[in-house]
Write a protein that holds these residues in place. Sequence first.
Motif, mmCIF file in Angstrom:
data_model
loop_
_atom_site.group_PDB
_atom_site.id
_atom_site.type_symbol
_atom_site.label_atom_id
_atom_site.label_comp_id
_atom_site.label_asym_id
_atom_site.label_seq_id
_atom_site.Cartn_x
_atom_site.Cartn_y
_atom_site.Cartn_z
ATOM 1 N N ASN A 1 0.856 -1.276 0.033
ATOM 2 C CA ASN A 1 -0.061 -0.108 -0.199
ATOM 3 C C ASN A 1 1.003 1.153 -0.075
ATOM 4 O O ASN A 1 0.498 2.241 -0.703
ATOM 5 N N TYR A 2 2.024 1.126 0.782
ATOM 6 C CA TYR A 2 2.864 2.225 0.495
ATOM 7 C C TYR A 2 3.396 2.583 -0.633
ATOM 8 O O TYR A 2 3.352 3.778 -1.172
ATOM 9 N N SER A 3 3.829 1.591 -1.452
ATOM 10 C CA SER A 3 4.447 1.861 -2.738
ATOM 11 C C SER A 3 3.030 2.312 -3.430
ATOM 12 O O SER A 3 3.427 3.275 -4.404
ATOM 13 N N LEU A 4 2.149 1.702 -3.486
ATOM 14 C CA LEU A 4 0.745 2.270 -4.384
ATOM 15 C C LEU A 4 0.433 3.646 -4.198
ATOM 16 O O LEU A 4 0.203 4.416 -4.783
ATOM 17 N N ALA A 5 0.331 4.004 -2.720
ATOM 18 C CA ALA A 5 0.139 5.475 -2.360
ATOM 19 C C ALA A 5 1.386 6.489 -2.938
ATOM 20 O O ALA A 5 0.973 7.325 -3.529
ATOM 21 N N LEU A 6 2.659 5.987 -2.838
ATOM 22 C CA LEU A 6 3.480 7.125 -3.323
ATOM 23 C C LEU A 6 3.506 6.961 -4.813
ATOM 24 O O LEU A 6 3.815 8.105 -5.511
ATOM 25 N N ASP A 7 3.162 5.792 -5.525
ATOM 26 C CA ASP A 7 2.891 6.016 -6.971
ATOM 27 C C ASP A 7 1.974 7.169 -7.442
ATOM 28 O O ASP A 7 2.015 7.766 -8.272
ATOM 29 N N TYR A 8 0.698 6.849 -6.584
ATOM 30 C CA TYR A 8 -0.454 7.591 -6.510
ATOM 31 C C TYR A 8 -0.017 9.261 -6.623
ATOM 32 O O TYR A 8 -0.479 9.997 -7.577
ATOM 33 N N VAL A 9 0.644 9.652 -5.627
ATOM 34 C CA VAL A 9 1.258 11.035 -5.192
ATOM 35 C C VAL A 9 1.836 11.595 -6.200
ATOM 36 O O VAL A 9 1.935 12.788 -6.646
ATOM 37 N N LEU A 10 2.903 10.473 -6.675
ATOM 38 C CA LEU A 10 4.096 11.362 -7.668
ATOM 39 C C LEU A 10 3.182 11.202 -9.018
ATOM 40 O O LEU A 10 3.671 12.290 -9.743
#
Length: 254
Positions: free
Chosen positions: A228-237
Amino acid sequence: MEFYQHYSEFLGKHNIYKTLTTTKRFLYIEAGVLVLLLILAFVGMVSFIQYTVTERHPLSEAYFKWHFILMIGSLISLYLYIAVERRRQFLDVKEQVGYFKQNMLGVILFGINWDSIVLKYHWFDKLYGNYEDLDTKKLEFFKSQNDKELANSVMPKFPINLSNIVSISSPMISALSFVLLTVGIKGKEQNILIILILLLISPVFFAVIMFIRDNFNEKKNDYKNTQNYSLALDYVLEKRKINSTVQDEEETIF
């Protein structure tokens, strides 16, 4: 901010539960009441089994004894607490997100599906606002470190499928009830069948399974949090790139 600090905040104050619901204060008094209800249910169940099976009293007499009333009353109270708490969570999420595929009855019976794509990306959108002050390069570095950890991890699998247990226990309860009512089993065998039915429908049965699963849950949750952390940062970036492009186009026009 260092990577471990940011990841800790992601797990702490920025986790999906705290972001999408009004966190309820779990008071020591409330915790004590829940523990007391579990103890009372267990005491009532043990006493009921001893009275009907060990001492071989007729089941018709047991219904009017204190241990049966204690057992049923405690189990009903536990179920009511779970229902009220899940209803509160449902209303919190519904108010924030609007569209939510699960209905209230589904949430009361099975809990909120935090893996829902609607909830997850609404959560990511909240995180986008929370991370506005963090430099893009830092977020990219945090994601690269997290992805390295994810690449070396394997999602743990619990050997017991709880969904299958629920699916199996439901027809099993019906079958046992049918045998009990139609075949006319009496005496000790009848008492054992009824006790088995009570165990299968009580939260004590699932509490034992959940206790066993706890050893696996920690590893599984660690893996899901990393994902989820990886997906969240992908989304933000990605959203930053889109907003930056749109802003540049607007500046070019004017």
